[in-house]
Design a protein around this motif. Sequence first.
Motif, mmCIF file in Angstrom:
data_model
loop_
_atom_site.group_PDB
_atom_site.id
_atom_site.type_symbol
_atom_site.label_atom_id
_atom_site.label_comp_id
_atom_site.label_asym_id
_atom_site.label_seq_id
_atom_site.Cartn_x
_atom_site.Cartn_y
_atom_site.Cartn_z
ATOM 1 N N LEU A 68 6.784 1.533 2.775
ATOM 2 C CA LEU A 68 6.472 2.534 1.744
ATOM 3 C C LEU A 68 5.956 1.830 0.484
ATOM 4 O O LEU A 68 4.910 2.179 -0.069
ATOM 5 C CB LEU A 68 7.725 3.347 1.427
ATOM 6 C CG LEU A 68 7.519 4.476 0.407
ATOM 7 C CD1 LEU A 68 6.672 5.588 1.012
ATOM 8 C CD2 LEU A 68 8.864 5.026 -0.052
ATOM 9 N N PHE A 69 6.700 0.808 0.062
ATOM 10 C CA PHE A 69 6.309 0.101 -1.170
ATOM 11 C C PHE A 69 4.979 -0.618 -0.992
ATOM 12 O O PHE A 69 4.136 -0.641 -1.891
ATOM 13 C CB PHE A 69 7.410 -0.876 -1.597
ATOM 14 C CG PHE A 69 8.647 -0.194 -2.116
ATOM 15 C CD1 PHE A 69 8.521 1.053 -2.751
ATOM 16 C CD2 PHE A 69 9.909 -0.744 -1.978
ATOM 17 C CE1 PHE A 69 9.653 1.697 -3.230
ATOM 18 C CE2 PHE A 69 11.035 -0.086 -2.461
ATOM 19 C CZ PHE A 69 10.917 1.137 -3.076
ATOM 20 N N GLY A 104 2.623 0.287 0.996
ATOM 21 C CA GLY A 104 1.581 1.345 0.957
ATOM 22 C C GLY A 104 1.261 1.739 -0.459
ATOM 23 O O GLY A 104 0.102 1.794 -0.866
ATOM 24 N N LEU A 105 2.303 1.973 -1.240
ATOM 25 C CA LEU A 105 2.098 2.388 -2.638
ATOM 26 C C LEU A 105 1.383 1.286 -3.416
ATOM 27 O O LEU A 105 0.510 1.552 -4.243
ATOM 28 C CB LEU A 105 3.436 2.710 -3.299
ATOM 29 C CG LEU A 105 4.093 4.015 -2.850
ATOM 30 C CD1 LEU A 105 5.474 4.148 -3.485
ATOM 31 C CD2 LEU A 105 3.223 5.210 -3.212
ATOM 32 N N GLY A 106 1.754 0.049 -3.126
ATOM 33 C CA GLY A 106 1.127 -1.100 -3.793
ATOM 34 C C GLY A 106 -0.357 -1.139 -3.517
ATOM 35 O O GLY A 106 -1.170 -1.306 -4.434
ATOM 36 N N LEU A 148 -2.200 1.352 -2.608
ATOM 37 C CA LEU A 148 -2.789 2.527 -3.257
ATOM 38 C C LEU A 148 -3.055 2.241 -4.732
ATOM 39 O O LEU A 148 -4.136 2.499 -5.260
ATOM 40 C CB LEU A 148 -1.834 3.708 -3.122
ATOM 41 C CG LEU A 148 -2.452 5.096 -3.344
ATOM 42 C CD1 LEU A 148 -3.378 5.425 -2.188
ATOM 43 C CD2 LEU A 148 -1.355 6.145 -3.468
ATOM 44 N N LEU A 149 -2.051 1.670 -5.398
ATOM 45 C CA LEU A 149 -2.196 1.354 -6.824
ATOM 46 C C LEU A 149 -3.291 0.314 -7.043
ATOM 47 O O LEU A 149 -4.102 0.420 -7.956
ATOM 48 C CB LEU A 149 -0.870 0.834 -7.395
ATOM 49 C CG LEU A 149 0.143 1.908 -7.775
ATOM 50 C CD1 LEU A 149 1.462 1.258 -8.185
ATOM 51 C CD2 LEU A 149 -0.384 2.772 -8.913
ATOM 52 N N TYR A 174 -5.856 -0.235 -5.157
ATOM 53 C CA TYR A 174 -7.148 0.397 -4.932
ATOM 54 C C TYR A 174 -7.545 1.211 -6.168
ATOM 55 O O TYR A 174 -8.673 1.117 -6.653
ATOM 56 C CB TYR A 174 -7.074 1.299 -3.694
ATOM 57 C CG TYR A 174 -8.309 2.152 -3.526
ATOM 58 C CD1 TYR A 174 -9.507 1.585 -3.081
ATOM 59 C CD2 TYR A 174 -8.281 3.513 -3.839
ATOM 60 C CE1 TYR A 174 -10.636 2.356 -2.951
ATOM 61 C CE2 TYR A 174 -9.407 4.286 -3.707
ATOM 62 C CZ TYR A 174 -10.586 3.709 -3.259
ATOM 63 O OH TYR A 174 -11.703 4.473 -3.151
#
Lengths: 182, 509
Positions: free
Chosen positions: A9-10, A12-14, A16-17, A19
């Motif tokens: 999850l982290f 993925g979020l990383g 995303l951020l 990008y």
Amino acid sequence: MSFFVLILLFAGLGILLGYAAIRFKVEGNPIVDQIDAVLPQTQCGQCNFPGCRPYAEAIANGEADINQCPPGGEAGIAALADLLGVEAKPLNEENGVEATTLVAVIDEDVCIGCKLCIQACPVDAILGAPKQMHTVIESECTGCELCIPPCPVECITMEPIAKTLALWQWDKPDAPSERKAS
Amino acid sequence: MKLWRFNGGLPSLAEHKNESVNLPIEVATVPHQLIYPLRQHIGNAAASLVNVGDSVLRGQKIADAQGLISAPIHAGSSGTVTSIADHLIPHPSGFSAPSITIETDGLDNEIVPTPCTNFRELSISALVDIIREAGIVGLGGAAFPTAIKLDNQSRSRHIETLILNGAECEPYISCDDRLLKERADRVIEGVEILLHMLGAKQAILAIEDNVPDTFTAIQTAVENNHNSAITGVQIPTIYPTGGEKQLIKTLTGKEVPSGCIPADIGIVSINVGTVHAIQQAVIEGKPLTSRIITVTGEGVTKPHNLEVRIGTPIQHLITFCDGYTKHAERLIMGGPMMGFALLNDEIPVVKATNCILVASQHEAITSKQAMPCIRCGLCASACPATLLPQQLYWHSQSEQLEKAEKLNLFDCIECGCCDVVCPSHIPLVQHFRYAKSALKVQKHEKHLSDIARERFESRETRLARDKAERAERSRKKKAALKSKPAKEEIDAAITRSKQKKQSNEIGEN
């Protein structure tokens, strides 16, 4: 198990951020543009910076105060204070005093065509060629007075702008009288 | 016919029509001097076509329109042009502006007009041209060039309804009313021309219900005309029902959206005085050189409704009305609600002048001491443009003009209803006029500073580019000097010149 889920999850979020940071990157410093939009664009240098944008950059970097622009005057200072969320303060007298905008006028009989004023004009509002008479494009002149010191024959004067009907202003009525405390 | 009610307004405003409403239109004498400001309409000032010393005839075009939104000006009588210079103009600023002055010769010779027997034979664009060339502008006070309103073909707009504005809501003024009473036939003929031009299905002529005899005159004229598309309608007397948007609401129930014109909702609205001028231009072939105005108020000895030559100095009209009384306090052009004070009586009557009010002290709306706003909201209930005057006032007086603009300050028609109802006597309209004009100046300054920024930035870019180019050139030169082939070339050149020298020496020997 849940540990790996969290890792994923982290991660993925990383991504995303990361990008978003690239995709939505802000070019330049937006606060400089906002300050520059408030400044009067006279480009006169009375603030001790070579133009309005350099002054805007200096304010943004905390290198200059907001009260160094005489053409902007009290209204300009108030707008800057509003924008930056700081207290308004009186104009720094070392930079100059607030005055009505004038335009430069070249005495064409005296002008020797030396081109020095053309080089000094920050907005290219003077037209001329070597040893030819020069003239100021009135609608483009910001009234910065930078062309006056270089002139070797002192043929440039600052004249008031002719009042026009289109820009005539009604008087502002007086503020209502305050009720007296009984 | 079903009528609607616009917001607010002042149903019980003192009308003061009795002073002048029963006085028939008299033709004023031609003055010794006629003065024509070159800008007496919305848009660009006209450009003079005459020179000092030229003699002109009545109806001769003395200044031509500049651009689309502009109107030509015609001489009101025969005479000689004596000056083309700045003269005081009827404007609240008290400014002077370029004007043509004509010294009349008393002969009143006219260019012989060419009447038109059947306007239906003319193409619509020909009719638009006639109206444009006749210098006709909105005579209700706005002075917008009428030809633009009527030129629909080029704009592919569909006009459903034509509204003829005979609702003279402003107190004291009776010139449109007298026109309708005395020249109803001409007005109705003008309406037919407009219906023909616009292709509208119906024409509604609106008159306030405080002048029933005018309504009878109109009804008779409409019946004689046998045109079923034209209807006369009586509307309730509520100031400012003669405002364009208020009248449209009253008659059709439609509201003109903010920032739009009536044509956007299929309506064209024209003042009846303008319709009369159109009839005169199309049928009689006469350009706009005179108009009807009301000279009234306690400050003038004999109030009159006068047909005057445009350009007549107000002084001359006052003399025609037997001069000022001892009560004369202030000279106002327009009515007491929306008019403005004039500096002196040398100012001429222009196309937009519908009334000269010589007000006594109690007639002039004197500014009482303004007290703080108590937020009672009476102004909002009275505002016919459904604005929030108390909010606009709040933002205007604290110089937060953009906020006032967001609350549609520019939709304010400056009718003065809020001033009248305000229990604190705040001169609200004055604040709004100030805010509007200050915003215009600010916008202009913003525009100038945008230009300056752009020019400064292009100059900076150019200087940087020049500098970079110069650096590039000198770098290339240096590099070329250092590089091998160049060195060889130089060496070769040196040897060549040496050889040449030697061979020359040999030759000499």
